[in-house]
Design a protein around this motif. Structure first.
Motif, PDB file in Angstrom:
ATOM      1  N   ASN A   1       0.827  -1.213   0.000  1.00 24.13           N
ATOM      2  CA  ASN A   1       0.000   0.000   0.000  1.00 24.13           C
ATOM      3  C   ASN A   1       0.858   1.258   0.000  1.00 24.13           C
ATOM      4  O   ASN A   1       2.042   1.231   0.349  1.00 24.13           O
TER       5      ASN A   1
ATOM      6  N   ALA B   1      -0.611   9.098   1.235  1.00 24.55           N
ATOM      7  CA  ALA B   1       0.039  10.409   1.295  1.00 24.55           C
ATOM      8  C   ALA B   1      -0.032  10.915   2.729  1.00 24.55           C
ATOM      9  O   ALA B   1      -1.096  10.848   3.349  1.00 24.55           O
TER      10      ALA B   1
ATOM     11  N   HIS C   1      -3.933   8.217  10.500  1.00 29.76           N
ATOM     12  CA  HIS C   1      -5.157   7.748  11.159  1.00 29.76           C
ATOM     13  C   HIS C   1      -5.243   6.237  10.952  1.00 29.76           C
ATOM     14  O   HIS C   1      -4.412   5.654  10.255  1.00 29.76           O
TER      15      HIS C   1
ATOM     16  N   SER D   1      -6.005   3.195   9.233  1.00 28.59           N
ATOM     17  CA  SER D   1      -6.308   2.839   7.847  1.00 28.59           C
ATOM     18  C   SER D   1      -5.356   1.713   7.484  1.00 28.59           C
ATOM     19  O   SER D   1      -4.477   1.363   8.284  1.00 28.59           O
TER      20      SER D   1
ATOM     21  N   THR E   1      -2.713   1.599   5.929  1.00 34.33           N
ATOM     22  CA  THR E   1      -1.303   1.958   6.156  1.00 34.33           C
ATOM     23  C   THR E   1      -0.926   1.692   7.610  1.00 34.33           C
ATOM     24  O   THR E   1       0.057   1.021   7.911  1.00 34.33           O
TER      25      THR E   1
ATOM     26  N   SER F   1      -8.322   4.894  -0.450  1.00 32.39           N
ATOM     27  CA  SER F   1      -7.807   4.028   0.608  1.00 32.39           C
ATOM     28  C   SER F   1      -7.453   2.677  -0.006  1.00 32.39           C
ATOM     29  O   SER F   1      -8.068   2.245  -0.992  1.00 32.39           O
ATOM     30  N   GLY F   2      -6.491   2.029   0.638  1.00 31.86           N
ATOM     31  CA  GLY F   2      -6.119   0.673   0.228  1.00 31.86           C
ATOM     32  C   GLY F   2      -7.293  -0.288   0.344  1.00 31.86           C
ATOM     33  O   GLY F   2      -7.278  -1.361  -0.272  1.00 31.86           O
TER      34      GLY F   2
HETATM   35  C1  LIG Z   1      -1.738  15.909   0.366  1.00 25.83           C
HETATM   36  C2  LIG Z   1      -2.301  14.930   1.349  1.00 25.83           C
HETATM   37  C3  LIG Z   1      -1.737  14.817   2.592  1.00 25.83           C
HETATM   38  C4  LIG Z   1      -2.239  13.931   3.535  1.00 25.83           C
HETATM   39  N1  LIG Z   1      -1.650  13.857   4.752  1.00 25.83           N
HETATM   40  C5  LIG Z   1      -2.118  12.970   5.668  1.00 25.83           C
HETATM   41  C6  LIG Z   1      -1.471  12.821   6.921  1.00 25.83           C
HETATM   42  O1  LIG Z   1      -0.451  13.462   7.212  1.00 25.83           O
HETATM   43  N2  LIG Z   1      -1.980  11.952   7.799  1.00 25.83           N
HETATM   44  C7  LIG Z   1      -3.085  11.204   7.540  1.00 25.83           C
HETATM   45  O2  LIG Z   1      -3.521  10.427   8.379  1.00 25.83           O
HETATM   46  N3  LIG Z   1      -3.732  11.312   6.334  1.00 25.83           N
HETATM   47  C8  LIG Z   1      -3.253  12.148   5.394  1.00 25.83           C
HETATM   48  N4  LIG Z   1      -3.853  12.236   4.182  1.00 25.83           N
HETATM   49  C9  LIG Z   1      -4.986  11.354   3.876  1.00 25.83           C
HETATM   50  C10 LIG Z   1      -4.529   9.937   3.524  1.00 25.83           C
HETATM   51  O3  LIG Z   1      -3.505   9.938   2.550  1.00 25.83           O
HETATM   52  C11 LIG Z   1      -5.742   9.153   3.010  1.00 25.83           C
HETATM   53  O4  LIG Z   1      -6.676   9.003   4.037  1.00 25.83           O
HETATM   54  C12 LIG Z   1      -5.358   7.815   2.403  1.00 25.83           C
HETATM   55  O5  LIG Z   1      -6.503   7.318   1.731  1.00 25.83           O
HETATM   56  C13 LIG Z   1      -4.946   6.786   3.434  1.00 25.83           C
HETATM   57  O6  LIG Z   1      -4.494   5.671   2.744  1.00 25.83           O
HETATM   58  P1  LIG Z   1      -4.815   4.174   3.204  1.00 25.83           P
HETATM   59  O7  LIG Z   1      -6.274   4.166   3.631  1.00 25.83           O
HETATM   60  O8  LIG Z   1      -4.576   3.343   1.994  1.00 25.83           O
HETATM   61  O9  LIG Z   1      -3.906   3.853   4.330  1.00 25.83           O
HETATM   62  C14 LIG Z   1      -3.371  13.135   3.223  1.00 25.83           C
HETATM   63  C15 LIG Z   1      -3.947  13.244   1.954  1.00 25.83           C
HETATM   64  C16 LIG Z   1      -3.417  14.134   1.024  1.00 25.83           C
HETATM   65  C17 LIG Z   1      -4.036  14.242  -0.322  1.00 25.83           C
END
Ligand SMILES: Cc1cc2nc3c(=O)[nH]c(=O)nc-3n(C[C@H](O)[C@H](O)[C@H](O)COP(=O)(O)O)c2cc1C
Length: 300
Positions: A29, A32, A51, A53, A55, A85-86
């Motif tokens: 996965n 960002a 958070h 998720s 990841t 999300s993954g």
């Molecule tokens: C530019 C950008 C920055 C982000 N920074 C964060 C962060 O610092 N912490 C966080 O929990 N989510 C952050 N997010 C949201 C996660 O990347 C997003 O919830 C993502 O779907 C999580 O991936 P996963 O569900 O596959 O683990 C950010 C999103 C973007 C577009």
């Protein structure tokens, strides 16, 4: 005026980490995370704030993760990694999108084309408000000098300007002999940091002999020492007794003699005169014309 509490995060400017993981349940996965930060040199640590998720669940299971700092040409990848999300899709399996390369020390894919890649092993996990802080020790890292990091601020991806902010130091021309004098006094410092005393009585000012010219009484405080105390303690060495009062100002100069340059910062203090002995210092009704002195007195 936008509602501040809902918008505080918009007024930071961050780089964006593409956090890569691999777990037994959620597979490979990438997400960002703008809250990705280098937080210690020794051991070298990087903290991410995420958070719950896929990841996080992968990290919780394997205790390792990859940090890939997105470069300017990777805004689209950041959008995808942060926009899905993954659970929803296998982001890394989208054809012709993420170019990956397997990490050397941990079992995760790393993203190609980033400005920095770091392989991390978890040293701490802690809940912080509505996010979870994961701190990782860097096992190995490499960077690409040619790639500049993408900047995220006010909800937009931006490029860093290539122009550096000018230092704002005032260039002050001095003679080679004066340069030598300064260099001798400020041996080996990168920026010469001095405390200078402004001691006035009637309409005269007290100056210190410095080679063949006169300057404000000054001292180089040892690193970490209090400037005011250092100045007060040092003044008697030139026969001056004075109580050092408030900071009057700071003057940042680039001393220049021919091709030799020396950065110098002077913190000036208003002082109250007590007594004067010897000939290292003297009163001047009209201070001699030298540019260092003139610059120290100038209003900013
Ligand atoms: C530019 C950008 C920055 C982000 N920074 C964060 C962060 O610092 N912490 C966080 O929990 N989510 C952050 N997010 C949201 C996660 O990347 C997003 O919830 C993502 O779907 C999580 O991936 P996963 O569900 O596959 O683990 C950010 C999103 C973007 C577009």
């Amino acid at each position: 005026m936008p509602k501040i509490m809902d918008n505080v995060h918009r007024y930071f400017a961050t780089t964006v980490g593409l956090i890569t993981t691999k777990g037994s349940k959620h597979g490979q996965n990438v997400m960002a995370a703008e809250w990705t930060m280098h937080v210690a040199y020794e051991p070298m640590l990087i903290a991410i704030f995420v958070h719950e998720s896929p990841t996080y669940w992968n990290i919780e299971e394997t205790r390792v993760f990859g940090v890939n700092i997105a470069s300017e040409d990777q805004a689209e990848l950041v959008n995808i990694a942060g926009g899905y999300s993954g659970i929803e899709i296998e982001k890394l399996a989208i054809p012709r999108t993420f170019a990956t390369q397997w990490a050397k020390h941990i079992d995760v894919p790393m993203i190609k084309g980033c400005s920095l890649n770091a392989e991390c092993k978890v040293t701490k996990i802690e809940k912080i408000g509505d996010h979870i802080m994961v701190v990782g020790e860097v096992l190995s890292a490499r960077f690409d000098e040619k790639k500049f990091p993408l900047i995220y601020t006010r909800g937009n991806y931006r490029k860093l300007s290539r122009s550096k902010i000018r230092s704002g130091r005032k260039t002050v021309l001095i003679t080679p002999a004066q340069m030598l004098q300064f260099k001798k006094m400020f041996a080996g410092q990168f920026v010469l940091k001095a405390a200078a005393a402004i001691i006035k009585q009637d309409s005269s000012i007290l100056l210190q002999k410095f080679g063949d010219w006169w300057v404000l009484p000054l001292v180089i405080a040892d690193k970490g020492a209090n400037y005011k105390d250092a100045l007060e303690k040092d003044l008697p060495s030139i026969g001056v007794s004075a109580s050092v009062g408030k900071i009057r100002g700071i003057r940042r100069m680039m001393l220049k003699a021919g091709k030799t340059e020396l950065r110098a910062n002077f913190i000036t203090f208003d002082c109250k005169f007590k007594s004067l002995e010897g000939s290292y210092a003297a009163w001047f009704a009209r201070p001699p014309k030298n540019v260092v002195l003139r610059t120290l007195f100038e209003k900013p």
